[in-house]
Design a protein around this motif. Structure first.
Motif, PDB file in Angstrom:
ATOM      1  N   ALA A  78       0.831  -1.192   0.000  1.00  0.00           N
ATOM      2  CA  ALA A  78       0.000   0.000   0.000  1.00  0.00           C
ATOM      3  C   ALA A  78       0.873   1.252   0.000  1.00  0.00           C
ATOM      4  N   GLU A  79       0.769   1.989  -1.080  1.00  0.00           N
ATOM      5  CA  GLU A  79       1.554   3.210  -1.156  1.00  0.00           C
ATOM      6  C   GLU A  79       0.827   4.316  -0.410  1.00  0.00           C
ATOM      7  N   THR A  80       1.590   5.191   0.207  1.00  0.00           N
ATOM      8  CA  THR A  80       0.966   6.310   0.901  1.00  0.00           C
ATOM      9  C   THR A  80       1.228   7.613   0.155  1.00  0.00           C
ATOM     10  N   VAL A  81       2.236   7.616  -0.724  1.00  0.00           N
ATOM     11  CA  VAL A  81       2.514   8.812  -1.524  1.00  0.00           C
ATOM     12  C   VAL A  81       2.624   8.396  -2.984  1.00  0.00           C
ATOM     13  N   LEU A  82       1.841   9.066  -3.846  1.00  0.00           N
ATOM     14  CA  LEU A  82       1.910   8.777  -5.272  1.00  0.00           C
ATOM     15  C   LEU A  82       2.676   9.908  -5.948  1.00  0.00           C
ATOM     16  N   GLN A  83       3.545   9.518  -6.914  1.00  0.00           N
ATOM     17  CA  GLN A  83       4.418  10.509  -7.534  1.00  0.00           C
ATOM     18  C   GLN A  83       4.302  10.397  -9.046  1.00  0.00           C
ATOM     19  N   ALA A  84       4.192  11.538  -9.728  1.00  0.00           N
ATOM     20  CA  ALA A  84       4.226  11.548 -11.188  1.00  0.00           C
ATOM     21  C   ALA A  84       4.964  12.805 -11.603  1.00  0.00           C
ATOM     22  N   ASP A 119       6.724  16.019 -11.257  1.00  0.00           N
ATOM     23  CA  ASP A 119       6.750  17.002 -10.167  1.00  0.00           C
ATOM     24  C   ASP A 119       5.432  17.039  -9.389  1.00  0.00           C
ATOM     25  N   LEU A 120       4.543  16.112  -9.722  1.00  0.00           N
ATOM     26  CA  LEU A 120       3.227  16.070  -9.063  1.00  0.00           C
ATOM     27  C   LEU A 120       3.238  15.002  -7.962  1.00  0.00           C
ATOM     28  N   THR A 121       2.849  15.417  -6.754  1.00  0.00           N
ATOM     29  CA  THR A 121       2.873  14.486  -5.616  1.00  0.00           C
ATOM     30  C   THR A 121       1.499  14.463  -4.943  1.00  0.00           C
ATOM     31  N   LEU A 122       1.066  13.246  -4.618  1.00  0.00           N
ATOM     32  CA  LEU A 122      -0.230  13.103  -3.944  1.00  0.00           C
ATOM     33  C   LEU A 122       0.012  12.323  -2.644  1.00  0.00           C
ATOM     34  N   ASP A 123      -0.228  12.985  -1.524  1.00  0.00           N
ATOM     35  CA  ASP A 123      -0.046  12.327  -0.227  1.00  0.00           C
ATOM     36  C   ASP A 123      -1.399  11.797   0.240  1.00  0.00           C
ATOM     37  N   LEU A 124      -1.506  10.447   0.305  1.00  0.00           N
ATOM     38  CA  LEU A 124      -2.806   9.840   0.619  1.00  0.00           C
ATOM     39  C   LEU A 124      -3.133   9.914   2.109  1.00  0.00           C
ATOM     40  N   ILE A 125      -2.113  10.155   2.921  1.00  0.00           N
ATOM     41  CA  ILE A 125      -2.360  10.239   4.361  1.00  0.00           C
ATOM     42  C   ILE A 125      -2.875  11.632   4.724  1.00  0.00           C
ATOM     43  N   SER A 126      -2.118  12.635   4.303  1.00  0.00           N
ATOM     44  CA  SER A 126      -2.527  14.003   4.663  1.00  0.00           C
ATOM     45  C   SER A 126      -3.554  14.564   3.680  1.00  0.00           C
TER      46      SER A 126
END
Lengths: 225, 449
Positions: free
Chosen positions: A125-131, A133-140
């Motif tokens: 289970a990833e908690t941070v997705l990266q593409a 320069d785009l970052t998605l933090d699923l926790i915060s």
């Protein structure tokens, strides 16, 4: 990719095979459930299984249940001419990963098959997705691009998460409807287009590189580069 | 349970029987009492007559002295229940028993203050004497008192026994009725293979249950056939349409002619439109069959509506419509989440496309166990708020005929509302229309762990 197609309707099978082969994939065919079971039983031979729901000798659901019971984890998509909710629920319960009602556009099937292939295992289970320069933090529950915070509505966040879990892969309108909003029907208004264009304007504003691309006649794709 | 028993017809019937029985017993006891009393009186009379006749024989043969001797003998030898005797002299003096009565001739009855009830016969003798013989009828009063006391206990017993019997019989009946209604509710919920229980006693309930079961078998058979036909249609129609679609797509992929590609795109759009109508009809049939009820689970209606509103807000904004929400949070109902989403999505899309207004409000409120979900617009409203007309398949309001759509949206809304036992109302909001759905609230499931 190497794919297995279990479909008894010759014409449909030809059509699917032709399309997949034109995209450079290898397809093996089985015309009934028994043949499909023999071919897929190994468990490592294929990247994705495409199984018709109604098959002679052994129906699709029983076929996949048998495979799953013997430990075959190959992702599988059902094709069906029935399309009732009951039918979909039973298909997914038997171990199917996706479900597509006939008739369908080839682009729809292709996008789904590609999306299923080499899917990262769910356990990690990833908690941070990266593409890029785009970052998605699923926790915060925050999105940033180039260090800049982007304010997203909950539904926009889910949409972006869905796209970022499939970087570089085409995601169709129906996949978004089903996967993001649990819409198992075709809405009469262009909600997907509007939502995507909103999201795009938020994450691409002030940047030269477009992260969400529209693939004409197919869907959308998140650029991972 | 007890209040149900008290309301139950059988219990009322048992009480009615008890009342009829009590009256019968009262009449019977009265008749018996009267005839016994008459018999006692007649016996006493006969006894007195015989006694007098015998005394008179002695008196005629041996005179007054012998008569007195006879009487004395009788008083000495007689028991407690003996007859009473009195001899009244010409001067009014009384001898023997004190019978407080005038010396007149013949039969009469005397009630004394001390409670005695005497039946008396008097015969005049020679020389101004008269002879009185009397029987004590006090036994009749004793009997009367005894019966009155016992009768009260008897009536009390009958009423209690009838009440208890009524409760037992009613409970037995209610138990069977409960089992029957549970089975029929299951059938109503879409489980067509449920059958009414047969107790095997061959009574009225069994006969009724057997008849209903035969009916259910027939319904199950018919519905099964309809499903089979629907699946067949779905399969046999989708397959050739699928082939058609494949051919069109193939033409589109392999042509370089832009004009032809556009024509094929049009054809594909039309085909997809027809397929969408077809899918909508099948979906309505599936929802109406009630089979989805088996998949009901607690749904957070608040969260679902909030998500829908958020999803449709941009589309509404583009059309110059402000979609606002007033949603009570954490409202849960029992249902099929996917169908509830489709139901409200259909309503919102209907309003966006046909209302012609500028405001759209989605509200969710509760009142006790009732959940009211309402979508209100400020558009042109509709000519008829008759839900029967509105939700008819393929119904299009006059104003909406020019806009695309198949007229199945509200039919599906109604089918989904029915599936959830949720009354659907169309209310004239002047201006505009309010569509209301009323669900039953359930407590929020315990989350976490």
């Amino acid at each position: 990719m190497k794919l297995l197609l279990v479909e008894d309707d010759q014409e449909t099978a030809d059509y699917i095979c032709q399309g997949l082969e034109e995209h450079g994939h290898r397809v093996e065919r089985a015309a009934d459930g028994h043949a499909g079971l023999m071919l897929a039983g190994d468990g490592t031979a294929y990247d994705v299984l495409i199984i018709d729901r109604m098959l002679p000798k052994l129906d699709g659901v029983t076929l996949l249940k048998t495979l799953r019971a013997s430990g075959v984890k190959t992702p599988a998509i059902f094709l069906t001419a029935m399309g009732s909710i009951d039918d979909r629920v039973r298909g997914l319960e038997s171990g199917g990963d996706d479900y597509l009602v006939k008739p369908f556009a080839f682009a729809e099937l292709y996008a789904r098959v590609v999306s299923l292939a080499r899917r990262p295992p769910l356990a990690a289970a990833e908690t941070v997705l990266q593409a890029g320069d785009l970052t998605l933090d699923l926790i915060s529950r925050t999105a940033t691009r180039g260090g800049q915070r982007i304010e997203l509505q909950p539904t926009e966040f889910r949409l972006l998460e869905y796209l970022m879990r499939r970087p570089g892969k085409i995601v169709t309108r129906t996949m978004l409807l089903e996967g993001v909003w649990e819409f198992h029907f075709d809405p009469k208004t262009n909600i997907v287009e509007t939502q995507v264009s909103r999201l795009r304007s938020k994450i691409d504003r002030g940047f030269t590189k477009e992260r969400i691309r529209t693939v004409r006649g197919a869907g959308y794709m998140l650029d991972a580069e | 349970m007890l209040s149900r028993v008290l309301r139950h017809a059988n219990f009322k019937l048992a009480l009615l029987y008890a009342a009829v029985f009590c009256v019968s017993v009262l009449v019977l006891v009265t008749v018996i009492f009267l005839s016994v009393r008459e018999d006692i009186e007649r016996q006493a009379r006969t006894h007195i007559e015989e006694e007098l006749a015998q005394l008179m024989v002695d008196y005629r043969e041996d005179g007054l002295r012998e008569l007195q001797h006879d009487i004395r003998e009788r008083i000495e030898n007689g028991g407690v229940n003996r007859l009473r005797y009195a001899l009244i002299g010409p001067d009014g003096t009384r001898r023997f028993d004190a019978i407080d009565a005038p010396s007149r001739r013949g039969w009469y009855r005397r009630f004394s203050l001390s409670g005695d009830d005497l039946l008396i016969d008097s015969i005049p003798l020679d020389g101004g004497y008269s002879l009185l013989v009397a029987a004590d009828l006090g036994i009749i009063h004793d009997m009367e008192d005894a019966i009155r006391g016992q009768l009260f206990l008897l009536v009390l017993f009958i009423v209690l026994a009838a009440g208890l019997g009524g409760v037992l019989v009613s409970q037995r009946f209610l138990g069977r009725i409960d089992r029957i209604s549970r089975a029929t509710e299951q059938v109503g919920a879409g489980n067509l293979s449920a059958r009414l229980p047969i107790a095997g006693t061959g009574d009225d309930f069994d006969q009724l249950s057997t008849t209903i079961n035969r009916m259910l078998e027939r319904i199950e058979l018919l519905v099964g056939e309809i499903r089979h036909v629907a699946t067949g249609i779905a399969h046999d129609l989708r397959t050739p349409l699928g082939h058609l679609r494949q051919k069109l797509e193939s033409i589109r992929t392999h042509t370089n002619d832009e004009a032809q590609r556009n024509r094929v795109d049009d054809a594909l759009d039309q085909l997809d439109g027809a397929l969408a109508t077809f899918s909508a009809l099948l979906r309505i049939a599936e929802v109406e069959s009630g089979s989805r009820r088996a998949g009901f689970a607690p749904c957070n209606l608040s969260a679902q509506l909030a998500q829908l509103a958020e999803l449709y807000q941009p589309v509404a904004e583009e059309q110059g419509i402000a979609l606002t929400t007033h949603l009570k949070t954490n409202v849960w109902i029992e249902g099929d989440a996917a169908l509830i989403t489709q139901c409200f999505a259909n309503l919102i899309e209907n309003a966006l496309r046909h209302s012609g207004g500028t405001l759209l409000q989605l509200r969710l409120s509760t009142e006790g166990k009732r959940v009211l979900a309402e979508l209100r617009d400020n558009g042109c409203g509709i000519a008829s708020t008759d839900p029967v007309v509105l939700v008819q398949p393929f119904f299009r309001a006059d104003a909406s005929r020019s806009t695309p759509g198949n007229g199945l949206g509200l039919s599906l809304v109604r089918a989904i509302a029915n599936l959830h036992d949720a009354p659907l109302h169309f209310v004239d909001a002047s201006p505009g229309l309010a569509v209301q759905l009323i669900f039953a609230r359930i407590p929020a499931p315990v989350t976490g762990m």
